[in-house]
Design a protein around this motif. Structure first.
Motif, mmCIF file in Angstrom:
data_model
loop_
_atom_site.group_PDB
_atom_site.id
_atom_site.type_symbol
_atom_site.label_atom_id
_atom_site.label_comp_id
_atom_site.label_asym_id
_atom_site.label_seq_id
_atom_site.Cartn_x
_atom_site.Cartn_y
_atom_site.Cartn_z
ATOM 1 N N GLY A 1 0.837 -1.187 0.000
ATOM 2 C CA GLY A 1 0.000 0.000 0.000
ATOM 3 C C GLY A 1 0.878 1.245 0.000
ATOM 4 O O GLY A 1 2.102 1.153 0.106
ATOM 5 N N ALA A 2 0.248 2.416 -0.076
ATOM 6 C CA ALA A 2 0.989 3.684 -0.190
ATOM 7 C C ALA A 2 1.607 4.125 1.123
ATOM 8 O O ALA A 2 2.402 5.059 1.150
ATOM 9 C CB ALA A 2 0.079 4.770 -0.735
ATOM 10 N N GLY A 3 1.260 3.469 2.213
ATOM 11 C CA GLY A 3 1.847 3.808 3.506
ATOM 12 C C GLY A 3 0.975 4.764 4.298
ATOM 13 O O GLY A 3 0.225 5.576 3.743
ATOM 14 N N SER A 4 1.088 4.658 5.605
ATOM 15 C CA SER A 4 0.386 5.567 6.528
ATOM 16 C C SER A 4 1.441 6.163 7.449
ATOM 17 O O SER A 4 2.079 5.434 8.205
ATOM 18 C CB SER A 4 -0.661 4.810 7.347
ATOM 19 O OG SER A 4 -1.664 4.268 6.530
ATOM 20 N N TRP B 1 14.884 -7.477 -5.126
ATOM 21 C CA TRP B 1 15.186 -6.049 -5.192
ATOM 22 C C TRP B 1 13.863 -5.304 -5.381
ATOM 23 O O TRP B 1 13.033 -5.679 -6.233
ATOM 24 C CB TRP B 1 16.116 -5.715 -6.353
ATOM 25 C CG TRP B 1 17.543 -6.095 -6.108
ATOM 26 C CD1 TRP B 1 18.189 -7.228 -6.498
ATOM 27 C CD2 TRP B 1 18.530 -5.300 -5.438
ATOM 28 N NE1 TRP B 1 19.506 -7.205 -6.103
ATOM 29 C CE2 TRP B 1 19.741 -6.026 -5.453
ATOM 30 C CE3 TRP B 1 18.512 -4.030 -4.823
ATOM 31 C CZ2 TRP B 1 20.919 -5.545 -4.884
ATOM 32 C CZ3 TRP B 1 19.677 -3.548 -4.256
ATOM 33 C CH2 TRP B 1 20.871 -4.300 -4.295
ATOM 34 N N TYR B 2 13.690 -4.258 -4.570
ATOM 35 C CA TYR B 2 12.524 -3.391 -4.674
ATOM 36 C C TYR B 2 13.008 -1.958 -4.867
ATOM 37 O O TYR B 2 14.073 -1.567 -4.373
ATOM 38 C CB TYR B 2 11.663 -3.449 -3.398
ATOM 39 C CG TYR B 2 10.762 -4.652 -3.296
ATOM 40 C CD1 TYR B 2 11.264 -5.907 -2.945
ATOM 41 C CD2 TYR B 2 9.387 -4.538 -3.529
ATOM 42 C CE1 TYR B 2 10.430 -7.010 -2.843
ATOM 43 C CE2 TYR B 2 8.549 -5.640 -3.426
ATOM 44 C CZ TYR B 2 9.078 -6.867 -3.086
ATOM 45 O OH TYR B 2 8.241 -7.954 -2.987
ATOM 46 N N GLN B 3 12.185 -1.173 -5.572
ATOM 47 C CA GLN B 3 12.459 0.258 -5.754
ATOM 48 C C GLN B 3 11.459 1.045 -4.913
ATOM 49 O O GLN B 3 10.273 0.717 -4.887
ATOM 50 C CB GLN B 3 12.289 0.621 -7.239
ATOM 51 C CG GLN B 3 12.521 2.089 -7.560
ATOM 52 C CD GLN B 3 12.091 2.432 -8.985
ATOM 53 O OE1 GLN B 3 10.944 2.270 -9.358
ATOM 54 N NE2 GLN B 3 13.049 2.869 -9.808
ATOM 55 N N GLN B 4 11.947 2.073 -4.230
ATOM 56 C CA GLN B 4 11.045 2.908 -3.431
ATOM 57 C C GLN B 4 11.340 4.384 -3.686
ATOM 58 O O GLN B 4 12.389 4.892 -3.274
ATOM 59 C CB GLN B 4 11.172 2.593 -1.945
ATOM 60 C CG GLN B 4 10.152 3.344 -1.078
ATOM 61 C CD GLN B 4 10.202 2.980 0.391
ATOM 62 O OE1 GLN B 4 11.228 2.514 0.895
ATOM 63 N NE2 GLN B 4 9.104 3.185 1.101
ATOM 64 N N HIS B 5 10.424 5.062 -4.375
ATOM 65 C CA HIS B 5 10.550 6.506 -4.537
ATOM 66 C C HIS B 5 10.166 7.171 -3.223
ATOM 67 O O HIS B 5 9.368 6.631 -2.448
ATOM 68 C CB HIS B 5 9.652 7.006 -5.677
ATOM 69 C CG HIS B 5 10.200 6.701 -7.034
ATOM 70 N ND1 HIS B 5 9.741 5.648 -7.803
ATOM 71 C CD2 HIS B 5 11.180 7.290 -7.760
ATOM 72 C CE1 HIS B 5 10.409 5.605 -8.938
ATOM 73 N NE2 HIS B 5 11.291 6.585 -8.946
ATOM 74 N N ALA B 6 10.736 8.346 -2.999
ATOM 75 C CA ALA B 6 10.516 9.063 -1.746
ATOM 76 C C ALA B 6 9.029 9.260 -1.477
ATOM 77 O O ALA B 6 8.294 9.733 -2.340
ATOM 78 C CB ALA B 6 11.225 10.415 -1.793
ATOM 79 N N GLU C 1 6.779 7.063 -1.201
ATOM 80 C CA GLU C 1 5.896 6.093 -1.862
ATOM 81 C C GLU C 1 6.166 4.677 -1.353
ATOM 82 O O GLU C 1 7.065 4.442 -0.545
ATOM 83 C CB GLU C 1 6.087 6.167 -3.373
ATOM 84 C CG GLU C 1 5.705 7.519 -3.963
ATOM 85 C CD GLU C 1 5.825 7.538 -5.483
ATOM 86 O OE1 GLU C 1 5.767 8.644 -6.044
ATOM 87 O OE2 GLU C 1 5.971 6.469 -6.097
ATOM 88 N N ALA C 2 5.368 3.741 -1.858
ATOM 89 C CA ALA C 2 5.518 2.348 -1.455
ATOM 90 C C ALA C 2 6.641 1.677 -2.241
ATOM 91 O O ALA C 2 6.916 2.046 -3.387
ATOM 92 C CB ALA C 2 4.207 1.604 -1.710
ATOM 93 N N PRO C 3 7.286 0.664 -1.654
ATOM 94 C CA PRO C 3 8.241 -0.137 -2.427
ATOM 95 C C PRO C 3 7.512 -0.892 -3.543
ATOM 96 O O PRO C 3 6.382 -1.359 -3.350
ATOM 97 C CB PRO C 3 8.799 -1.113 -1.390
ATOM 98 C CG PRO C 3 8.489 -0.518 -0.061
ATOM 99 C CD PRO C 3 7.215 0.240 -0.249
ATOM 100 N N THR C 4 8.178 -1.007 -4.691
ATOM 101 C CA THR C 4 7.614 -1.801 -5.791
ATOM 102 C C THR C 4 8.648 -2.825 -6.245
ATOM 103 O O THR C 4 9.850 -2.537 -6.270
ATOM 104 C CB THR C 4 7.187 -0.926 -6.984
ATOM 105 O OG1 THR C 4 8.309 -0.147 -7.395
ATOM 106 C CG2 THR C 4 6.047 -0.012 -6.624
ATOM 107 N N PHE C 5 8.192 -3.996 -6.619
ATOM 108 C CA PHE C 5 9.048 -5.121 -6.965
ATOM 109 C C PHE C 5 9.838 -4.857 -8.252
ATOM 110 O O PHE C 5 9.285 -4.367 -9.246
ATOM 111 C CB PHE C 5 8.174 -6.367 -7.137
ATOM 112 C CG PHE C 5 8.885 -7.566 -7.713
ATOM 113 C CD1 PHE C 5 8.682 -7.927 -9.031
ATOM 114 C CD2 PHE C 5 9.750 -8.294 -6.931
ATOM 115 C CE1 PHE C 5 9.330 -9.030 -9.565
ATOM 116 C CE2 PHE C 5 10.406 -9.402 -7.451
ATOM 117 C CZ PHE C 5 10.200 -9.770 -8.778
#
Lengths: 115, 109
Positions: A107-110, B34-39, B41-45
């Motif tokens: 999810g987008a996080g809380s 490995w996951y990518q996480q933009h500031a 935002e959520a991590p994405t595979f």
């Protein structure tokens, strides 16, 4: 078409209060998770449910209580909030249990801020 | 204890190639992600390796050496949108994911 949605996105509250974060996934996944990401960016597993059954319960204060009414929902309730609870809480889901290349969808996080 | 090590931060130039390393010491091994996480935002595979060797997926490739407890993520033809944190995670013998703190990649024009 949001896959894993959690609410609220931001939560600012006073120490000692009780708050809940809700999570829902529409991917048909069997397993759901709650993660905590602290200021150092480490992702730490808190809980995992598989088909409404608790399968991972890490060393988390018992002020944190997960509830899974069905396999599409996993809510997190926090009692007596403390300053150290300030973090971003991520809900995630995956298609299977823990084996294989089961990819997590987050999810987008809380973002919880305790004052 | 279990440990995942990654550099805290790296800087690279748009259009270039960058390699982000990850070393791990875990109780058992059942795959590396490995996951990518933009500031904010959520991590994405991004990728999954369970056997030794290189997995290529477009501009991104991931390599694994189980005997060395080592992986790297290779990003080619860097774009500004690749500025993000890259998280390495290992599934241990209990099939629990152990996460690194992530590498913040800064792309400069």
């Amino acid at each position: 078409d949001t896959a894993v949605s959690q609410t609220p996105k931001y939560l600012v509250t006073q120490m000692g209060n009780d708050k809940s974060i809700k999570c829902e996934q529409n991917l048909g996944h069997d397993t759901m998770y709650w993660y905590k990401q602290d200021s150092k960016k480490f992702l730490k597993i808190m809980f995992s449910y598989n088909n409404k059954e608790l399968i991972i319960n890490e060393t988390v204060p018992n002020r944190f209580s997960p509830k899974s009414p069905d396999k599409a929902h996993l809510n997190l309730h926090i009692n007596s909030l403390e300053l150290g609870d300030s973090a971003v809480y991520f809900c995630a889901s995956s298609p299977h249990g823990s084996s294989g290349a089961n990819v997590l969808t987050f999810g987008a996080g809380s973002r919880l801020t305790v004052l | 204890g279990q440990n995942i090590d990654q550099p805290t931060e790296m800087t690279a130039t748009e259009g270039a190639i960058v390699q982000i390393n990850c070393t791990y010491q875990t109780s058992g091994f059942n795959g590396l992600f490995w996951y990518q996480q933009h500031a904010g935002e959520a991590p994405t595979f991004l990728s999954y390796n369970v056997l030794d060797g290189l997995e290529e997926k477009g501009r991104f490739s991931s390599f694994l050496s189980r005997s060395k407890g080592y992986s790297y993520l290779l990003l080619k033809e860097l774009q500004m949108k690749d500025s993000a944190s890259y998280l390495c995670a290992v599934k241990d013998s209990n099939y629990q994911l152990i996460w690194g703190a992530g590498t913040k990649l800064i792309i400069k024009p």
